[in-house]
Design a protein around this motif. Structure first.
Motif, PDB file in Angstrom:
ATOM      1  N   ILE A  78       0.821  -1.205   0.000  1.00 17.25           N
ATOM      2  CA  ILE A  78       0.000   0.000   0.000  1.00 17.25           C
ATOM      3  C   ILE A  78       0.861   1.264   0.000  1.00 17.25           C
ATOM      4  O   ILE A  78       1.721   1.461   0.867  1.00 17.25           O
ATOM      5  CB  ILE A  78      -0.951   0.001   1.222  1.00 17.25           C
ATOM      6  CG1 ILE A  78      -1.764  -1.302   1.272  1.00 17.25           C
ATOM      7  CG2 ILE A  78      -1.834   1.231   1.212  1.00 17.25           C
ATOM      8  CD1 ILE A  78      -2.654  -1.584   0.071  1.00 17.25           C
ATOM      9  N   ASP A  79       0.586   2.119  -0.974  1.00 18.08           N
ATOM     10  CA  ASP A  79       1.229   3.419  -1.108  1.00 18.08           C
ATOM     11  C   ASP A  79       1.100   4.215   0.192  1.00 18.08           C
ATOM     12  O   ASP A  79       0.025   4.257   0.782  1.00 18.08           O
ATOM     13  CB  ASP A  79       0.496   4.171  -2.226  1.00 18.08           C
ATOM     14  CG  ASP A  79       1.407   4.952  -3.140  1.00 18.08           C
ATOM     15  OD1 ASP A  79       2.627   4.737  -3.108  1.00 18.08           O
ATOM     16  OD2 ASP A  79       0.876   5.766  -3.913  1.00 18.08           O
ATOM     17  N   ARG A  80       2.194   4.845   0.599  1.00 17.08           N
ATOM     18  CA  ARG A  80       2.170   5.690   1.801  1.00 17.08           C
ATOM     19  C   ARG A  80       3.021   6.923   1.527  1.00 17.08           C
ATOM     20  O   ARG A  80       4.220   6.827   1.279  1.00 17.08           O
ATOM     21  CB  ARG A  80       2.737   4.950   3.005  1.00 17.08           C
ATOM     22  CG  ARG A  80       2.696   5.767   4.284  1.00 17.08           C
ATOM     23  CD  ARG A  80       3.267   4.942   5.454  1.00 17.08           C
ATOM     24  NE  ARG A  80       2.999   5.531   6.731  1.00 17.08           N
ATOM     25  CZ  ARG A  80       3.772   6.455   7.313  1.00 17.08           C
ATOM     26  NH1 ARG A  80       4.863   6.878   6.695  1.00 17.08           N
ATOM     27  NH2 ARG A  80       3.457   6.930   8.496  1.00 17.08           N
ATOM     28  N   HIS A  81       2.363   8.072   1.553  1.00 17.52           N
ATOM     29  CA  HIS A  81       3.073   9.326   1.324  1.00 17.52           C
ATOM     30  C   HIS A  81       2.907  10.249   2.522  1.00 17.52           C
ATOM     31  O   HIS A  81       1.939  10.138   3.270  1.00 17.52           O
ATOM     32  CB  HIS A  81       2.538  10.020   0.059  1.00 17.52           C
ATOM     33  CG  HIS A  81       2.756   9.215  -1.177  1.00 17.52           C
ATOM     34  ND1 HIS A  81       3.992   9.059  -1.757  1.00 17.52           N
ATOM     35  CD2 HIS A  81       1.896   8.501  -1.945  1.00 17.52           C
ATOM     36  CE1 HIS A  81       3.880   8.297  -2.823  1.00 17.52           C
ATOM     37  NE2 HIS A  81       2.616   7.938  -2.958  1.00 17.52           N
TER      38      HIS A  81
ATOM     39  N   HIS B  99       7.139   4.060  -3.364  1.00 16.83           N
ATOM     40  CA  HIS B  99       7.294   4.172  -4.811  1.00 16.83           C
ATOM     41  C   HIS B  99       6.276   3.288  -5.520  1.00 16.83           C
ATOM     42  O   HIS B  99       5.571   2.506  -4.894  1.00 16.83           O
ATOM     43  CB  HIS B  99       8.713   3.783  -5.231  1.00 16.83           C
ATOM     44  CG  HIS B  99       9.749   4.649  -4.588  1.00 16.83           C
ATOM     45  ND1 HIS B  99      10.001   5.942  -4.997  1.00 16.83           N
ATOM     46  CD2 HIS B  99      10.584   4.426  -3.545  1.00 16.83           C
ATOM     47  CE1 HIS B  99      10.952   6.466  -4.248  1.00 16.83           C
ATOM     48  NE2 HIS B  99      11.312   5.571  -3.353  1.00 16.83           N
ATOM     49  N   TYR B 100       6.240   3.379  -6.823  1.00 13.60           N
ATOM     50  CA  TYR B 100       5.295   2.579  -7.598  1.00 13.60           C
ATOM     51  C   TYR B 100       5.438   1.082  -7.307  1.00 13.60           C
ATOM     52  O   TYR B 100       4.465   0.397  -7.060  1.00 13.60           O
ATOM     53  CB  TYR B 100       5.497   2.785  -9.105  1.00 13.60           C
ATOM     54  CG  TYR B 100       5.306   4.188  -9.626  1.00 13.60           C
ATOM     55  CD1 TYR B 100       4.359   5.055  -9.089  1.00 13.60           C
ATOM     56  CD2 TYR B 100       6.064   4.641 -10.695  1.00 13.60           C
ATOM     57  CE1 TYR B 100       4.187   6.332  -9.602  1.00 13.60           C
ATOM     58  CE2 TYR B 100       5.888   5.910 -11.222  1.00 13.60           C
ATOM     59  CZ  TYR B 100       4.955   6.749 -10.672  1.00 13.60           C
ATOM     60  OH  TYR B 100       4.783   8.005 -11.189  1.00 13.60           O
TER      61      TYR B 100
ATOM     62  N   ILE C 222       0.606   1.496 -13.759  1.00 16.82           N
ATOM     63  CA  ILE C 222       1.563   2.238 -12.932  1.00 16.82           C
ATOM     64  C   ILE C 222       2.122   1.294 -11.863  1.00 16.82           C
ATOM     65  O   ILE C 222       3.129   0.640 -12.082  1.00 16.82           O
ATOM     66  CB  ILE C 222       0.950   3.525 -12.338  1.00 16.82           C
ATOM     67  CG1 ILE C 222       0.401   4.437 -13.438  1.00 16.82           C
ATOM     68  CG2 ILE C 222       2.008   4.292 -11.521  1.00 16.82           C
ATOM     69  CD1 ILE C 222      -0.329   5.670 -12.948  1.00 16.82           C
ATOM     70  N   CYS C 223       1.479   1.209 -10.720  1.00 17.94           N
ATOM     71  CA  CYS C 223       2.035   0.432  -9.609  1.00 17.94           C
ATOM     72  C   CYS C 223       2.048  -1.071  -9.876  1.00 17.94           C
ATOM     73  O   CYS C 223       3.010  -1.758  -9.515  1.00 17.94           O
ATOM     74  CB  CYS C 223       1.307   0.756  -8.312  1.00 17.94           C
ATOM     75  SG  CYS C 223       1.611   2.462  -7.793  1.00 17.94           S
ATOM     76  N   VAL C 224       0.998  -1.592 -10.504  1.00 18.60           N
ATOM     77  CA  VAL C 224       0.997  -3.022 -10.825  1.00 18.60           C
ATOM     78  C   VAL C 224       2.097  -3.303 -11.844  1.00 18.60           C
ATOM     79  O   VAL C 224       2.867  -4.262 -11.710  1.00 18.60           O
ATOM     80  CB  VAL C 224      -0.387  -3.485 -11.326  1.00 18.60           C
ATOM     81  CG1 VAL C 224      -0.356  -4.960 -11.724  1.00 18.60           C
ATOM     82  CG2 VAL C 224      -1.458  -3.247 -10.262  1.00 18.60           C
ATOM     83  N   LEU C 225       2.223  -2.457 -12.850  1.00 18.04           N
ATOM     84  CA  LEU C 225       3.246  -2.624 -13.886  1.00 18.04           C
ATOM     85  C   LEU C 225       4.657  -2.568 -13.311  1.00 18.04           C
ATOM     86  O   LEU C 225       5.486  -3.438 -13.585  1.00 18.04           O
ATOM     87  CB  LEU C 225       3.084  -1.549 -14.964  1.00 18.04           C
ATOM     88  CG  LEU C 225       4.173  -1.514 -16.039  1.00 18.04           C
ATOM     89  CD1 LEU C 225       4.142  -2.775 -16.885  1.00 18.04           C
ATOM     90  CD2 LEU C 225       4.015  -0.276 -16.904  1.00 18.04           C
ATOM     91  N   HIS C 226       4.943  -1.558 -12.511  1.00 20.68           N
ATOM     92  CA  HIS C 226       6.302  -1.420 -11.966  1.00 20.68           C
ATOM     93  C   HIS C 226       6.637  -2.564 -11.013  1.00 20.68           C
ATOM     94  O   HIS C 226       7.780  -3.029 -10.980  1.00 20.68           O
ATOM     95  CB  HIS C 226       6.468  -0.058 -11.300  1.00 20.68           C
ATOM     96  CG  HIS C 226       6.582   1.051 -12.295  1.00 20.68           C
ATOM     97  ND1 HIS C 226       7.780   1.636 -12.629  1.00 20.68           N
ATOM     98  CD2 HIS C 226       5.643   1.664 -13.058  1.00 20.68           C
ATOM     99  CE1 HIS C 226       7.577   2.560 -13.544  1.00 20.68           C
ATOM    100  NE2 HIS C 226       6.288   2.602 -13.822  1.00 20.68           N
TER     101      HIS C 226
ATOM    102  N   HIS D  67       9.637  13.917  -2.908  1.00 24.46           N
ATOM    103  CA  HIS D  67       9.080  12.767  -3.631  1.00 24.46           C
ATOM    104  C   HIS D  67       8.728  13.172  -5.060  1.00 24.46           C
ATOM    105  O   HIS D  67       7.987  14.129  -5.275  1.00 24.46           O
ATOM    106  CB  HIS D  67       7.846  12.216  -2.910  1.00 24.46           C
ATOM    107  CG  HIS D  67       7.521  10.828  -3.334  1.00 24.46           C
ATOM    108  ND1 HIS D  67       7.012  10.535  -4.584  1.00 24.46           N
ATOM    109  CD2 HIS D  67       7.655   9.649  -2.697  1.00 24.46           C
ATOM    110  CE1 HIS D  67       6.843   9.240  -4.684  1.00 24.46           C
ATOM    111  NE2 HIS D  67       7.226   8.673  -3.551  1.00 24.46           N
ATOM    112  N   PRO D  68       9.240  12.434  -6.057  1.00 23.71           N
ATOM    113  CA  PRO D  68       9.012  12.824  -7.456  1.00 23.71           C
ATOM    114  C   PRO D  68       7.545  12.795  -7.880  1.00 23.71           C
ATOM    115  O   PRO D  68       7.157  13.529  -8.784  1.00 23.71           O
ATOM    116  CB  PRO D  68       9.838  11.810  -8.249  1.00 23.71           C
ATOM    117  CG  PRO D  68      10.089  10.680  -7.327  1.00 23.71           C
ATOM    118  CD  PRO D  68      10.077  11.243  -5.938  1.00 23.71           C
TER     119      PRO D  68
END
Length: 181
Positions: free
Chosen positions: A51-54, A104-105, A134-138, A61-62
């Motif tokens: 899970i993304d966490r920002h 990150h992704y 995006i995230c699944v791909l990376h 962060h880019p």
């Protein structure tokens, strides 16, 4: 051995009013995604919630230059969406359920995911979640480069970009040797 990765199926990425939402496309996969997640957990297979966490004030962060703030720590936007949330709550104490905060992704970038998979002798990864392109791909690209066999659960991935979604599905099979299931 196999594992399922549940990638970023959160409020900000799926709810209609989410900060960076797949909206209807993400909502359409909920039933299938929850079902496959539950099947893997109940079979004793390893299930990872990546899970993304920002952080709100992370000026370095880019993604801040590309997307609006999303999945911010301590916000509702970062919570699992819909009926996936109670599944996680029900099973989170099981030893085959693991939560990873990712920045990150890719779920592999800056996390201990590869170590957790290798110590369990995992060779096959089943990917679900958002965003397909995006995230699944990376995550899939990193998994491929680390030597994992890939399976993309087609009815359990979605994107806010239909063209990107279709392109990613072709890329998974054509360039990464993934099996689309």
């Amino acid at each position: 051995m196999k594992a399922l990765l549940s990638i970023d199926y959160t409020w900000d990425f799926v709810a209609t009013e989410g900060a960076l939402t797949t909206a209807e496309e993400g909502q359409k996969i909920e039933t299938a995604l929850v079902q496959v997640t539950k099947e893997f957990i109940e079979a004793g297979d390893f299930v990872v919630f990546a899970i993304d966490r920002h952080e709100k004030e992370d000026a370095f962060h880019p993604e801040n230059k590309l997307f609006p703030p999303h999945n911010l720590a301590g916000t509702t936007g970062r919570e699992l969406f819909g009926s996936l949330a109670p599944i996680y709550e029900q099973y989170k104490e099981k030893t085959n359920v693991y939560w990873i905060d990712k920045r990150h992704y890719s779920a592999f970038s800056g996390t201990d995911l590869d170590i957790r998979l290798r110590e369990r002798h995992i060779t096959d990864l089943y990917l679900t979640g958002v965003c397909t392109d995006i995230c699944v791909l990376h995550t899939a690209i990193d998994a491929y480069n680390l030597g994992y066999r890939l399976f993309i659960v087609e009815n359990s991935v979605a994107s806010f970009d239909p063209v990107g979604h279709e392109w990613a599905l072709r890329h998974f099979s054509g360039a990464l040797g993934a099996t689309i299931v």
